[in-house]
Write an enzyme that holds these catalytic residues in place. Structure first.
Site, PDB file in Angstrom:
ATOM      1  N   GLU A  39      -8.764   1.460 -20.467  1.00  0.00           N
ATOM      2  CA  GLU A  39      -8.261   0.149 -20.271  1.00  0.00           C
ATOM      3  C   GLU A  39      -6.909   0.271 -19.311  1.00  0.00           C
ATOM      4  O   GLU A  39      -6.158   1.402 -19.624  1.00  0.00           O
ATOM      5  CB  GLU A  39      -7.924  -0.503 -21.566  1.00  0.00           C
ATOM      6  CG  GLU A  39      -7.342  -1.880 -21.776  1.00  0.00           C
ATOM      7  CD  GLU A  39      -6.924  -2.116 -23.019  1.00  0.00           C
ATOM      8  OE1 GLU A  39      -6.814  -1.133 -24.196  1.00  0.00           O
ATOM      9  OE2 GLU A  39      -6.539  -3.400 -23.424  1.00  0.00           O
ATOM     10  N   LYS A 110     -11.564  -9.128 -21.865  1.00  0.00           N
ATOM     11  CA  LYS A 110     -11.291  -8.734 -23.317  1.00  0.00           C
ATOM     12  C   LYS A 110     -11.035 -10.067 -24.169  1.00  0.00           C
ATOM     13  O   LYS A 110     -10.598 -11.000 -24.079  1.00  0.00           O
ATOM     14  CB  LYS A 110     -10.113  -7.850 -23.550  1.00  0.00           C
ATOM     15  CG  LYS A 110      -9.870  -7.575 -24.780  1.00  0.00           C
ATOM     16  CD  LYS A 110      -8.572  -6.631 -25.001  1.00  0.00           C
ATOM     17  CE  LYS A 110      -8.199  -5.568 -26.023  1.00  0.00           C
ATOM     18  NZ  LYS A 110      -7.164  -4.815 -25.736  1.00  0.00           N
ATOM     19  N   CYS A 143     -11.184  -1.920 -25.991  1.00  0.00           N
ATOM     20  CA  CYS A 143     -10.215  -1.419 -26.894  1.00  0.00           C
ATOM     21  C   CYS A 143     -10.223  -2.167 -28.397  1.00  0.00           C
ATOM     22  O   CYS A 143     -11.156  -1.983 -29.161  1.00  0.00           O
ATOM     23  CB  CYS A 143      -8.577  -1.487 -26.620  1.00  0.00           C
ATOM     24  SG  CYS A 143      -7.620  -0.368 -27.273  1.00  0.00           S
TER      25      CYS A 143
HETATM   26  C1  ACM Z   1      -5.465  -2.240 -27.484  1.00  0.00           C
HETATM   27  O1  ACM Z   1      -6.324  -3.049 -27.706  1.00  0.00           O
HETATM   28  N1  ACM Z   1      -5.104  -1.936 -26.491  1.00  0.00           N
HETATM   29  C2  ACM Z   1      -4.725  -1.599 -28.500  1.00  0.00           C
END
Ligand code: ACM
Length: 269
Positions: A39, A110, A143
């Site tokens: 990420e 995300k 993530c």
């Molecule tokens: C995250 O979602 N980077 C902990």
């Protein structure tokens, strides 16, 4: 067989060109089908505020970073899934891009922002999607999406064989959880995490490394160390993800009794 893997490294906050050079150098002359990067691998993670993110985020179509990634995909004939700090008009997304020799194929934004990310980014606004690459149905999540099993499940029901998971993990539970996610959905997953820390004036965040590839029966195919730069590639038989039978009479997707848990699709607020 398809060759998939990840590049785990330690980005330096704010040094976009340095981080890009590191990725390009590591991937030069590599033979693979799909490689996953962490990420936010070019900007780093721990922004002071949204204003700082604005200085580092890029529009996909005007991004020299993206152009350099397309170039290496063309030269090496592989596909990349990479984190990306995306500017789109006056919005800013923590995104993952699927990039290949033909350009950017899909953008995932995300859905579940972690902690202070809520101060910097806008929440994702693009429906989940599957893209087919060399016979592999690829889904993306980023993530912290891991803690919402709905994301992995939805991608699986949509037909994903392989879930690519760029990460900057800070909690210690994800890697073990992804083993169950793969088993309960019969899907491969590549979690590409970073290691090291973003040490900033406002504090420090430490990332956990241990990137991994997991097979549909929950087998851990490989796992990186917590504090080392590594490129791991493995040949996987993607047909294993098409088989959803966990016993001769149990299909883990078709056997779901949706009428008993439709509450999962209702809003809880
Ligand atoms: C995250 O979602 N980077 C902990």
């Amino acid at each position: 067989m398809v060759r998939v893997g990840f590049f785990q490294f330690r980005p330096v906050f704010g040094k976009v060109q340095y981080n890009l050079n590191k990725v390009v150098k590591a991937l030069k002359n590599v033979s693979a089908d799909i490689i996953v990067l962490p990420e936010l691998p070019f900007t780093g993670y721990y922004f002071k505020d949204r204003e700082e993110l604005k200085l580092l985020a890029e529009e996909i179509n005007a991004s020299s970073t993206v152009q350099a990634l397309i170039k290496i995909c063309r030269e090496c004939d592989f596909y990349l899934v990479t984190g990306f700090a995306e500017k789109s008009g006056n919005k800013y997304f923590n995104s993952a891009l699927l990039i290949g020799p033909e350009g950017v194929i899909h953008t995932y934004r995300k859905l579940h922002l972690f902690n202070e990310e809520k101060n910097w980014f806008d929440p994702g606004d693009i429906p989940l999607q599957i893209s087919e690459i060399r016979g592999v149905k690829v889904g993306m999540m980023i993530c912290f999406d891991w803690i919402f099993p709905e994301v992995f499940r939805a991608l699986s029901i949509m037909g994903a064989d392989l879930i690519c998971h760029p990460s900057n993990l800070v909690l210690s539970y994800c890697q073990q959880t992804m083993i169950s996610r793969c088993l309960e959905n019969s899907v491969f997953a590549v979690t590409a995490n970073r290691f090291g820390a973003d040490k900033r004036p406002q504090g420090e965040i430490i990332f956990t490394g241990k990137s991994q590839i997991v097979a549909p029966k929950g087998e851990l195919i490989c796992k990186a160390p917590s504090k080392r730069e590594v490129l791991y590639l493995r040949d996987i038989n993607i047909d294993l993800a098409k088989d959803k039978m966990i016993s001769p009479l149990n299909d883990i997707i078709k056997d779901r009794r949706q009428e008993f848990y439709d509450i999962l699709c209702r809003r809880s607020d």
